[in-house]
Design a protein around this motif. Structure first.
Motif, PDB file in Angstrom:
ATOM      1  N   THR A 280       0.845  -1.194   0.000  1.00 28.42           N
ATOM      2  CA  THR A 280       0.000   0.000   0.000  1.00 28.42           C
ATOM      3  C   THR A 280       0.878   1.242   0.000  1.00 28.42           C
ATOM      4  N   HIS A 281       0.586   2.168  -0.912  1.00 28.91           N
ATOM      5  CA  HIS A 281       1.383   3.381  -1.068  1.00 28.91           C
ATOM      6  C   HIS A 281       0.488   4.614  -1.008  1.00 28.91           C
ATOM      7  N   VAL A 282       0.901   5.606  -0.262  1.00 31.23           N
ATOM      8  CA  VAL A 282       0.290   6.928  -0.306  1.00 31.23           C
ATOM      9  C   VAL A 282       1.159   7.777  -1.222  1.00 31.23           C
ATOM     10  N   LEU A 283       0.534   8.424  -2.211  1.00 30.29           N
ATOM     11  CA  LEU A 283       1.303   9.105  -3.252  1.00 30.29           C
ATOM     12  C   LEU A 283       0.716  10.478  -3.528  1.00 30.29           C
ATOM     13  N   THR A 284       1.577  11.495  -3.547  1.00 30.55           N
ATOM     14  CA  THR A 284       1.176  12.818  -4.011  1.00 30.55           C
ATOM     15  C   THR A 284       1.709  13.031  -5.428  1.00 30.55           C
ATOM     16  N   GLY A 285       1.067  13.926  -6.151  1.00 27.90           N
ATOM     17  CA  GLY A 285       1.557  14.259  -7.489  1.00 27.90           C
ATOM     18  C   GLY A 285       1.220  13.244  -8.556  1.00 27.90           C
TER      19      GLY A 285
ATOM     20  N   GLY B 262      -8.328   4.597  -2.589  1.00 33.37           N
ATOM     21  CA  GLY B 262      -8.897   5.749  -1.917  1.00 33.37           C
ATOM     22  C   GLY B 262      -8.122   7.002  -2.234  1.00 33.37           C
ATOM     23  N   ALA B 263      -8.551   8.099  -1.606  1.00 34.15           N
ATOM     24  CA  ALA B 263      -7.897   9.381  -1.859  1.00 34.15           C
ATOM     25  C   ALA B 263      -7.904  10.227  -0.597  1.00 34.15           C
ATOM     26  N   ILE B 264      -6.908  11.088  -0.505  1.00 35.36           N
ATOM     27  CA  ILE B 264      -6.861  12.140   0.509  1.00 35.36           C
ATOM     28  C   ILE B 264      -7.131  13.444  -0.230  1.00 35.36           C
ATOM     29  N   VAL B 265      -8.171  14.144   0.149  1.00 33.80           N
ATOM     30  CA  VAL B 265      -8.550  15.374  -0.553  1.00 33.80           C
ATOM     31  C   VAL B 265      -8.041  16.567   0.250  1.00 33.80           C
ATOM     32  N   ALA B 266      -7.018  17.233  -0.293  1.00 33.34           N
ATOM     33  CA  ALA B 266      -6.425  18.371   0.400  1.00 33.34           C
ATOM     34  C   ALA B 266      -5.606  19.189  -0.586  1.00 33.34           C
ATOM     35  N   ASP B 267      -5.498  20.474  -0.314  1.00 33.36           N
ATOM     36  CA  ASP B 267      -4.685  21.388  -1.118  1.00 33.36           C
ATOM     37  C   ASP B 267      -3.344  21.551  -0.410  1.00 33.36           C
ATOM     38  N   LEU B 268      -2.264  21.166  -1.090  1.00 36.08           N
ATOM     39  CA  LEU B 268      -0.940  21.220  -0.458  1.00 36.08           C
ATOM     40  C   LEU B 268      -0.475  22.645  -0.182  1.00 36.08           C
ATOM     41  N   ARG B 269      -1.164  23.624  -0.740  1.00 37.07           N
ATOM     42  CA  ARG B 269      -0.854  25.017  -0.389  1.00 37.07           C
ATOM     43  C   ARG B 269      -1.354  25.362   1.018  1.00 37.07           C
ATOM     44  N   HIS B 270      -2.138  24.449   1.586  1.00 43.73           N
ATOM     45  CA  HIS B 270      -2.693  24.666   2.930  1.00 43.73           C
ATOM     46  C   HIS B 270      -2.409  23.436   3.790  1.00 43.73           C
TER      47      HIS B 270
ATOM     48  N   HIS C 225       6.411  11.248  -1.990  1.00 40.74           N
ATOM     49  CA  HIS C 225       6.149  12.676  -2.188  1.00 40.74           C
ATOM     50  C   HIS C 225       6.642  13.081  -3.575  1.00 40.74           C
ATOM     51  N   ALA C 226       5.724  13.125  -4.550  1.00 43.98           N
ATOM     52  CA  ALA C 226       6.096  13.477  -5.911  1.00 43.98           C
ATOM     53  C   ALA C 226       5.514  14.813  -6.355  1.00 43.98           C
ATOM     54  N   ALA C 227       4.661  15.418  -5.554  1.00 43.19           N
ATOM     55  CA  ALA C 227       4.065  16.704  -5.926  1.00 43.19           C
ATOM     56  C   ALA C 227       5.068  17.831  -5.742  1.00 43.19           C
ATOM     57  N   GLY C 228       4.925  18.864  -6.545  1.00 39.91           N
ATOM     58  CA  GLY C 228       5.792  20.031  -6.401  1.00 39.91           C
ATOM     59  C   GLY C 228       5.391  21.125  -7.356  1.00 39.91           C
TER      60      GLY C 228
ATOM     61  N   LEU D 170      -3.307  11.533  -3.195  1.00 36.86           N
ATOM     62  CA  LEU D 170      -3.705  12.851  -2.711  1.00 36.86           C
ATOM     63  C   LEU D 170      -4.149  13.698  -3.890  1.00 36.86           C
ATOM     64  N   ALA D 171      -5.302  14.362  -3.730  1.00 38.65           N
ATOM     65  CA  ALA D 171      -5.845  15.226  -4.777  1.00 38.65           C
ATOM     66  C   ALA D 171      -6.354  16.514  -4.160  1.00 38.65           C
ATOM     67  N   ARG D 172      -6.346  17.571  -4.954  1.00 38.64           N
ATOM     68  CA  ARG D 172      -6.654  18.899  -4.401  1.00 38.64           C
ATOM     69  C   ARG D 172      -8.148  19.120  -4.139  1.00 38.64           C
ATOM     70  N   ASP D 173      -9.053  18.367  -4.837  1.00 32.97           N
ATOM     71  CA  ASP D 173     -10.484  18.512  -4.606  1.00 32.97           C
ATOM     72  C   ASP D 173     -11.183  17.189  -4.927  1.00 32.97           C
ATOM     73  N   GLU D 174     -12.472  17.124  -4.618  1.00 29.79           N
ATOM     74  CA  GLU D 174     -13.221  15.878  -4.770  1.00 29.79           C
ATOM     75  C   GLU D 174     -13.287  15.409  -6.216  1.00 29.79           C
ATOM     76  N   ALA D 175     -13.467  16.345  -7.147  1.00 29.27           N
ATOM     77  CA  ALA D 175     -13.555  15.972  -8.559  1.00 29.27           C
ATOM     78  C   ALA D 175     -12.244  15.373  -9.043  1.00 29.27           C
ATOM     79  N   ARG D 176     -11.150  16.004  -8.662  1.00 29.79           N
ATOM     80  CA  ARG D 176      -9.835  15.484  -9.052  1.00 29.79           C
ATOM     81  C   ARG D 176      -9.584  14.129  -8.396  1.00 29.79           C
ATOM     82  N   ALA D 177     -10.000  13.980  -7.153  1.00 32.74           N
ATOM     83  CA  ALA D 177      -9.824  12.703  -6.455  1.00 32.74           C
ATOM     84  C   ALA D 177     -10.577  11.595  -7.170  1.00 32.74           C
ATOM     85  N   ALA D 178     -11.817  11.859  -7.562  1.00 32.16           N
ATOM     86  CA  ALA D 178     -12.607  10.840  -8.249  1.00 32.16           C
ATOM     87  C   ALA D 178     -11.965  10.459  -9.578  1.00 32.16           C
ATOM     88  N   GLU D 179     -11.428  11.446 -10.284  1.00 30.63           N
ATOM     89  CA  GLU D 179     -10.780  11.170 -11.578  1.00 30.63           C
ATOM     90  C   GLU D 179      -9.539  10.320 -11.400  1.00 30.63           C
TER      91      GLU D 179
END
Length: 231
Positions: A4-9, A50-58, A80-83, A32-41
């Motif tokens: 099991t992997h948790v992945l951003t980006g 599954g998904a974690i719905v959060a904005d990494l700017r916050h 951690h691949a987001a940036g 990890l996705a910034r909003d629900e629509a992006r998470a579903a996609e």
């Protein structure tokens, strides 16, 4: 047994390739996705669990987001691949551009790691940071981005020593310029034409990342630099 992997980006670039490669081999993903629509996609695209719905700017929003996600008790890796990147001279960079890069590239990575660390410890798992060549050397107009990536290296180095007694491995991968949408944006900011064939294929960086994740437990790749090969 699937890991099991948790992945951003996972939405683009290196993170997208890593997510696809892990999904194709049957591993379980929490993205990890910034909003629900992006998470579903993203969940549909990769067949994620599954998904974690959060904005990494916050980053202050991550604790509630992780709690809502009902993560498994054991997590084999957090990747951690987001940036984000905003170029500019020190004389020109605004506070917003400094702050946004530090929040996304550093503070959110630290906070997400903190939140999932008990589950990573339970699995004697791994934390992997996709850093950058800018995390080792800072060039003109790269001060804010490089500062965030230098600090990300410091985070990884400290975490490695802290978590070794818990059996947690920590890896930093430093890709050189890679053919991703971020690289295309960098070229736009630099005012240069973009030729994807001139840079590292993200598949090659993903191979390096998977090598570090799949290394037998008797060893750890602490730091791995990936540079363009001879042309």
């Amino acid at each position: 047994m699937p890991h099991t992997h948790v992945l951003t980006g996972a939405g683009s670039g290196i993170g997208e390739v890593v997510a696809r490669r892990l999904a194709d081999r049957g591993d379980r993903l929490v993205l990890l996705a910034r909003d629900e629509a992006r998470a579903a996609e993203l969940v549909e695209r990769f067949g994620a669990d599954g998904a974690i719905v959060a904005d990494l700017r916050h980053p202050e929003s991550l604790a509630d987001a992780v709690a809502r996600a009902s993560l498994p008790a054991r997590i084999d890796s957090v990747i951690h691949a987001a940036g984000i990147v905003e170029l500019g001279t020190v004389a020109e960079l605004t506070v917003e551009k400094w702050t946004s890069q530090l929040l996304v590239n550093l503070v959110s990575a630290a906070e997400l790691t903190r939140l999932v660390l008990p589950a990573v410890r339970a699995a004697r798992g791994q934390v992997l940071f996709v850093n950058s060549g800018a995390g080792l050397t800072a060039h003109p107009e790269w001060s804010a981005y490089a500062a965030s990536k230098h600090a990300l290296k410091a985070l990884a180095d400290a975490l490695r020593g802290e978590e070794a007694p818990h059996g947690v491995r920590v890896t930093t991968v430093y890709p050189g310029r890679t053919a991703t949408p971020m690289q295309q944006k960098v070229h736009e900011q630099e005012g240069r034409d973009y030729d994807a064939s001139a840079f590292i294929d993200p598949e090659s960086v993903a191979t390096a990342i998977l090598t570090a994740l799949d290394l037998p437990r008797d060893a750890v790749i602490s730091d791995l630099t990936v540079r363009p090969g001879p042309r």
